[in-house]
Write a protein that holds these residues in place. Sequence first.
Motif, PDB file in Angstrom:
ATOM      1  N   LEU A   1      -5.011  -0.718   4.171  1.00 18.30           N
ATOM      2  CA  LEU A   1      -4.294   0.095   3.190  1.00 18.30           C
ATOM      3  C   LEU A   1      -4.072  -0.680   1.895  1.00 18.30           C
ATOM      4  N   VAL A   2      -4.106  -1.997   1.973  1.00 11.55           N
ATOM      5  CA  VAL A   2      -4.081  -2.834   0.775  1.00 11.55           C
ATOM      6  C   VAL A   2      -5.152  -3.902   0.925  1.00 11.55           C
ATOM      7  N   GLY A   3      -5.529  -4.490  -0.209  1.00 12.37           N
ATOM      8  CA  GLY A   3      -6.487  -5.585  -0.211  1.00 12.37           C
ATOM      9  C   GLY A   3      -6.102  -6.584  -1.281  1.00 12.37           C
ATOM     10  N   ARG A   4      -6.835  -7.676  -1.348  1.00 10.50           N
ATOM     11  CA  ARG A   4      -6.551  -8.706  -2.357  1.00 10.50           C
ATOM     12  C   ARG A   4      -7.817  -9.041  -3.120  1.00 10.50           C
ATOM     13  N   ASP A   5      -7.622  -9.314  -4.423  1.00  4.98           N
ATOM     14  CA  ASP A   5      -8.765  -9.703  -5.232  1.00  4.98           C
ATOM     15  C   ASP A   5      -8.983 -11.213  -5.129  1.00  4.98           C
ATOM     16  N   GLY A   6      -9.911 -11.737  -5.930  1.00  2.54           N
ATOM     17  CA  GLY A   6     -10.250 -13.150  -5.830  1.00  2.54           C
ATOM     18  C   GLY A   6      -9.101 -14.092  -6.093  1.00  2.54           C
ATOM     19  N   SER A   7      -8.122 -13.641  -6.883  1.00  2.00           N
ATOM     20  CA  SER A   7      -6.978 -14.504  -7.195  1.00  2.00           C
ATOM     21  C   SER A   7      -5.833 -14.331  -6.199  1.00  2.00           C
TER      22      SER A   7
ATOM     23  N   ARG B   1       9.962   0.371   3.620  1.00  3.53           N
ATOM     24  CA  ARG B   1       9.508  -0.671   2.694  1.00  3.53           C
ATOM     25  C   ARG B   1       7.990  -0.693   2.570  1.00  3.53           C
ATOM     26  N   GLY B   2       7.294  -0.467   3.677  1.00  2.29           N
ATOM     27  CA  GLY B   2       5.838  -0.428   3.623  1.00  2.29           C
ATOM     28  C   GLY B   2       5.338   0.703   2.747  1.00  2.29           C
ATOM     29  N   ILE B   3       5.957   1.871   2.893  1.00  4.45           N
ATOM     30  CA  ILE B   3       5.586   3.015   2.057  1.00  4.45           C
ATOM     31  C   ILE B   3       5.900   2.724   0.601  1.00  4.45           C
ATOM     32  N   ARG B   4       7.036   2.069   0.369  1.00  5.09           N
ATOM     33  CA  ARG B   4       7.413   1.742  -1.014  1.00  5.09           C
ATOM     34  C   ARG B   4       6.397   0.798  -1.653  1.00  5.09           C
ATOM     35  N   ILE B   5       5.841  -0.130  -0.878  1.00  4.36           N
ATOM     36  CA  ILE B   5       4.814  -1.020  -1.411  1.00  4.36           C
ATOM     37  C   ILE B   5       3.609  -0.212  -1.888  1.00  4.36           C
ATOM     38  N   LEU B   6       3.202   0.766  -1.087  1.00  2.00           N
ATOM     39  CA  LEU B   6       2.061   1.595  -1.475  1.00  2.00           C
ATOM     40  C   LEU B   6       2.369   2.365  -2.755  1.00  2.00           C
ATOM     41  N   GLU B   7       3.602   2.849  -2.885  1.00  2.23           N
ATOM     42  CA  GLU B   7       3.991   3.570  -4.097  1.00  2.23           C
ATOM     43  C   GLU B   7       3.977   2.646  -5.307  1.00  2.23           C
ATOM     44  N   VAL B   8       4.490   1.438  -5.143  1.00  2.00           N
ATOM     45  CA  VAL B   8       4.521   0.471  -6.244  1.00  2.00           C
ATOM     46  C   VAL B   8       3.099   0.139  -6.695  1.00  2.00           C
ATOM     47  N   LEU B   9       2.202  -0.071  -5.735  1.00  2.00           N
ATOM     48  CA  LEU B   9       0.819  -0.393  -6.082  1.00  2.00           C
ATOM     49  C   LEU B   9       0.123   0.786  -6.742  1.00  2.00           C
TER      50      LEU B   9
ATOM     51  N   ARG C   1       4.980 -10.402   4.982  1.00  2.00           N
ATOM     52  CA  ARG C   1       4.772  -9.849   6.321  1.00  2.00           C
ATOM     53  C   ARG C   1       4.388  -8.370   6.251  1.00  2.00           C
ATOM     54  N   LEU C   2       5.045  -7.627   5.375  1.00  2.00           N
ATOM     55  CA  LEU C   2       4.709  -6.213   5.222  1.00  2.00           C
ATOM     56  C   LEU C   2       3.274  -6.044   4.718  1.00  2.00           C
ATOM     57  N   LEU C   3       2.906  -6.874   3.764  1.00  2.00           N
ATOM     58  CA  LEU C   3       1.559  -6.783   3.203  1.00  2.00           C
ATOM     59  C   LEU C   3       0.490  -7.146   4.234  1.00  2.00           C
TER      60      LEU C   3
ATOM     61  N   LEU D   1      -4.360  -1.487  -3.869  1.00  2.00           N
ATOM     62  CA  LEU D   1      -4.545  -0.524  -2.791  1.00  2.00           C
ATOM     63  C   LEU D   1      -5.920  -0.723  -2.165  1.00  2.00           C
ATOM     64  N   GLY D   2      -5.992  -0.538  -0.849  1.00  4.66           N
ATOM     65  CA  GLY D   2      -7.232  -0.787  -0.132  1.00  4.66           C
ATOM     66  C   GLY D   2      -8.092   0.444   0.044  1.00  4.66           C
TER      67      GLY D   2
END
Length: 233
Positions: A56-62, A13-21, A46-48, A67-68
């Motif tokens: 490996l991921v990040g979040r913007d202001g909103s 699932r973690g890998i799938r998140i990276l693929e989706v992003l 939790r995965l994020l 991807l990180g």
Amino acid sequence: MPDGTPASQTLSRGIRILEVLADARAPLTIDEIAVALGVHRSIAYRLLRTLEDHRLVGRDGSGAVTLGPRMAALAAGVAHDLQAEALPELTAIANELGMTCFLAVLDGDDCITLASVEPRHAIASVAQRPGARHAVIVGAPGKAILAQLPAADWPDAAGGALRAEVDDARARGYATSHDEVIPTVQAVAVPLMLRGQRPAAIAVVHVATDHDDAEIAARLARSASAIRDALEG
């Protein structure tokens, strides 16, 4: 892995998140990621958090997820020599033609973007992010890659119409597509055949241009030759 041994669902699932992003053309909310994975929002969260801890991921202001920066470092290590030789050529093409230029390689039954350069001075250009993937049976780079493979190695979904298109691409030395991967977008690609490496292609994407396909392909072919000479010379 021995037959019958269960794979790690969490890792998958973690890998799938990276693929989706990587496939997304904009930051995604946690809810959108949860829907893409088919899991509850709390599981996606939790995965994020774990992926975020490793940058490996990040979040913007909103709060939307992208991807990180660590992903860029990891990606740079993939086919390092190929990317190092390709990037100056991709940059030159992008700025000469005013189009996004990218390097794509075969990954299973998919065509995946390994490196991409957008033109420096274009008013508008089509984004093609590294890591973006689509089925190899669609799009100009996919056809340029299939032109390097025997038909027996093609995905089962490849039909007669595609075979005719790839035969034409092989004969003239380049492939084209329009409105196949991204609506309204056109692409031109040439094969990049390298000893000991996966079939690859150099391509450009654009919405409109004064350059004809053969002219674009000739420019791509010069860079493909330069990359091949640098790696195999």
